[in-house]
Structures are given as structure tokens and as C-alpha cells.
Scaffold this motif. Structure first.
Motif, PDB file in Angstrom:
ATOM      1  N   PRO A 153      47.765  44.873  25.005  1.00 59.83           N
ATOM      2  CA  PRO A 153      47.507  46.289  25.300  1.00 59.83           C
ATOM      3  C   PRO A 153      47.792  47.260  24.163  1.00 59.83           C
ATOM      4  N   HIS A 154      48.202  46.786  23.001  1.00 58.80           N
ATOM      5  CA  HIS A 154      48.711  47.677  21.956  1.00 58.80           C
ATOM      6  C   HIS A 154      47.785  48.855  21.641  1.00 58.80           C
ATOM      7  N   SER A 188      45.480  50.249  23.227  1.00 64.85           N
ATOM      8  CA  SER A 188      45.293  51.198  24.330  1.00 64.85           C
ATOM      9  C   SER A 188      46.436  52.193  24.428  1.00 64.85           C
ATOM     10  N   HIS A 189      47.560  51.874  23.788  1.00 70.93           N
ATOM     11  CA  HIS A 189      48.705  52.784  23.738  1.00 70.93           C
ATOM     12  C   HIS A 189      48.815  53.472  22.382  1.00 70.93           C
ATOM     13  N   GLY A 190      47.765  53.329  21.548  1.00 72.50           N
ATOM     14  CA  GLY A 190      47.785  53.961  20.233  1.00 72.50           C
ATOM     15  C   GLY A 190      48.618  53.228  19.213  1.00 72.50           C
ATOM     16  N   MET A 191      48.926  51.944  19.488  1.00 71.04           N
ATOM     17  CA  MET A 191      49.746  51.152  18.567  1.00 71.04           C
ATOM     18  C   MET A 191      48.915  50.033  17.971  1.00 71.04           C
ATOM     19  N   PRO A 192      49.147  49.680  16.706  1.00 68.06           N
ATOM     20  CA  PRO A 192      48.401  48.562  16.119  1.00 68.06           C
ATOM     21  C   PRO A 192      48.873  47.223  16.682  1.00 68.06           C
ATOM     22  N   ALA A 193      47.934  46.334  16.890  1.00 68.99           N
ATOM     23  CA  ALA A 193      48.252  44.953  17.246  1.00 68.99           C
ATOM     24  C   ALA A 193      48.143  44.137  15.971  1.00 68.99           C
ATOM     25  N   VAL A 194      49.246  43.661  15.444  1.00 72.28           N
ATOM     26  CA  VAL A 194      49.239  42.982  14.150  1.00 72.28           C
ATOM     27  C   VAL A 194      49.805  41.570  14.265  1.00 72.28           C
ATOM     28  N   ASN A 195      51.091  41.441  14.510  1.00 73.20           N
ATOM     29  CA  ASN A 195      51.715  40.117  14.503  1.00 73.20           C
ATOM     30  C   ASN A 195      51.234  39.241  15.655  1.00 73.20           C
ATOM     31  N   GLU A 196      51.069  39.836  16.830  1.00 68.35           N
ATOM     32  CA  GLU A 196      50.649  39.042  18.001  1.00 68.35           C
ATOM     33  C   GLU A 196      49.303  38.354  17.768  1.00 68.35           C
ATOM     34  N   SER A 218      42.216  41.803  21.051  1.00 61.71           N
ATOM     35  CA  SER A 218      43.046  42.790  20.368  1.00 61.71           C
ATOM     36  C   SER A 218      42.426  44.181  20.400  1.00 61.71           C
ATOM     37  N   LEU A 219      41.110  44.270  20.269  1.00 61.73           N
ATOM     38  CA  LEU A 219      40.449  45.567  20.175  1.00 61.73           C
ATOM     39  C   LEU A 219      40.141  46.191  21.532  1.00 61.73           C
ATOM     40  N   LEU A 220      39.949  45.374  22.559  1.00 65.78           N
ATOM     41  CA  LEU A 220      39.670  45.922  23.891  1.00 65.78           C
ATOM     42  C   LEU A 220      40.945  46.342  24.622  1.00 65.78           C
ATOM     43  N   GLY A 221      42.074  45.857  24.184  1.00 68.50           N
ATOM     44  CA  GLY A 221      43.336  46.291  24.772  1.00 68.50           C
ATOM     45  C   GLY A 221      43.383  46.106  26.277  1.00 68.50           C
TER      46      GLY A 221
END
Length: 262
Positions: free
Chosen positions: A133-134, A136-144, A161-164
Motif C-alpha cells: 500500500p505504500h 497509496s499513502h504517498g510513500m515510496p515502495a523500495v525495499n519491499e 507496487s504501483l497500484l498500491g
């Protein structure tokens, strides 16, 4: 093993069951949960009675949704020193090299992938879902997604990652792409995980299992040439060549195993 506040621990027949136990928070992990999970791996490193571990979460709603965002997480002031509270929670990150099976029931989201990225394989119930969900909360999804890229095709990692929060991957889709190795009805999840764990634990030589794991993980994270070179050392650590040869000669005398067809 000591008592834990946010984990449940059981041990029998060579198998340890480690359960994330904060169902009221969807098994999200706070500071105490993180400390306890690291402590479990540290204790298990010295427990030769345990030959395989099952990692799961309490309740029907979630395996874990990652970091408990309601918790108080301190960060250094410098952007060059970031403390990711759950980046070192997996077994491999804690130098634990015996098999770990994840039994996923319900949601596995965000920080759950730090754990799922370091288990040997995943068994999921039919109601399991996977999402990050990153964004969708305005946070980058990187390590996951970096962890998941070791277990999933690029397009699937990108999509998740992009659809959150707009999409959740079903257990069946996760099985189709190889993230999950078996999907079972919810009520059969723990029986399926325990069958596999007990079968692994029944192997006559612990070091043979550990050397097998190290070889496969090394090949996953490095070049094949480097992995093959390391393989010589893994074989040596598991037993002298003459011992392995002698075991091979004794195969006919071993107890017959009736395999299950999956």
C-alpha cells in the motif's frame, strides 16, 4: 524459550511454530514485536532440536500488514542514516539458516515482504491476499519490492507496487506466478504447513538440509559461477566427500518413503 508479549511460540517433533500475535492490529509489528522476532531467531540458532520453522499470524484476517504505523518509530536526523524498523526481521538477516515455511492466512501487505522474502517457501490459504500500500499513502515502495523481485516476475512486482491499495493479488494468482507454492482451504493451512515442516525435519542429516539451502540462496543472489565455487565449500562443510559417497551407497537400505503427488 522465553515468554513473549506479541508472539506465540510452540515446539514439537523438530518443528517450531512462530506466530505473530497482534490480531487487533492485523499482526502489524511495533517496536516490541520487532525485538521479540529478532530474539526468536537468535534463540533458534542455538536450538538443535528444531529442524524447521513455520511462521504465521494469528487470526483469519492477516498474516501481517507490516509496520504498525501507530507506533512511535525514532529516526536519525540525517537522511543518510535511515532506520527501517523491520528491515532486519527475516531469518536470513539474523543469520538463521534452517528452513522456514510461511503459512499465510489473510492479508500479507507492505512490510510482510521482508519476512516472505527470506522464507524457503510459502503456503497460503484460499483467502490470502498480497499487496503493497505504500504509494497509496504517498510513500515510496523500495525495499519491499526489491525482496519480491527475487520471487516474482518484474511486471507483477511493478503492478503490485504501483497500484498500491487499488488491487490485491489473490492466493491463486500468487500461486500462478510462483510466489506461493501451495494454496489450501483456510481450515487446512496449518496442517499443510506442518506436514511439509515435519517431512523436512525428518531428514537424517541436519547439515545436508542447511548446505542445500545455502547453495540455493547463494545461486539466487549471485552469479552461477560464484555459486558453483561456493558449492564446493558447502559440500565440504556438510560432510567429507567419502562420507557423502558412503551415504549414497546405502540408499537401498534406507526406509522407503511414499511420496505425495502435488
Amino acid at each position: 524459550m522465553p515468554e513473549y508479549e506479541n508472539l506465540l511460540y510452540e515446539e514439537s517433533d523438530g518443528v517450531a511454530l512462530v506466530t505473530l500475535n497482534r490480531p487487533d492490529r492485523l499482526n502489524a509489528m511495533d517496536n516490541a514485536s520487532c525485538d521479540e522476532l529478532r530474539a526468536v531467531w537468535a534463540q533458534l540458532r542455538y536450538n538443535d532440536d528444531v529442524r524447521c520453522v513455520i511462521l504465521t499470524g494469528t487470526g483469519e484476517r492477516a498474516f501481517t500488514t507490516g509496520v504498525d504505523i501507530s507506533g512511535s518509530w525514532k529516526q536519525p536526523a540525517s537522511p543518510f542514516m535511515v532506520d527501517d524498523p523491520i528491515s532486519t526481521l527475516g531469518p536470513k538477516s539474523n543469520d538463521y539458516w534452517r528452513p522456514v515455511i510461511a503459512a499465510v492466512n489473510g492479508m500479507a501487505a507492505g512490510g510482510a515482504f521482508y519476512l516472505l522474502g527470506e522464507v524457503e517457501f510459502i503456503i497460503a490459504s484460499e483467502n490470502a491476499t498480497f499487496f503493497d500500500p505504500h504509494v497509496s499513502h504517498g510513500m515510496p515502495a523500495v525495499n519491499e519490492p526489491m525482496f519480491m523481485l527475487q520471487r516474482m516476475p518484474l511486471g507483477e512486482v511493478m503492478r503490485m507496487s504501483l497500484l498500491g491499495r487499488h488491487e490485491r493479488m489473490s492466493a491463486q494468482r500468487a500461486f500462478q506466478i510462483g510466489l506461493v507454492q501451495e494454496v489450501v482451504p483456510q481450515e487446512e493451512l496449518m496442517n499443510a504447513a506442518r506436514w511439509a515442516a515435519e517431512a523436512i525435519a525428518s531428514a537424517p542429516e541436519r547439515l545436508a538440509i542447511e548446505a542445500t539451502m545455502r547453495g540455493i540462496w547463494t545461486a539466487q543472489y549471485t552469479t552461477l559461477a560464484n555459486a558453483m565455487n561456493s558449492g564446493v565449500a558447502f559440500l565440504s562443510l556438510a560432510g567429507a566427500e567419502e562420507e557423502i559417497t558412503e551415504k549414497a551407497r546405502g540408499i537401498k537400505e534406507q526406509t522407503r518413503i511414499e511420496p505425495r503427488i502435488r
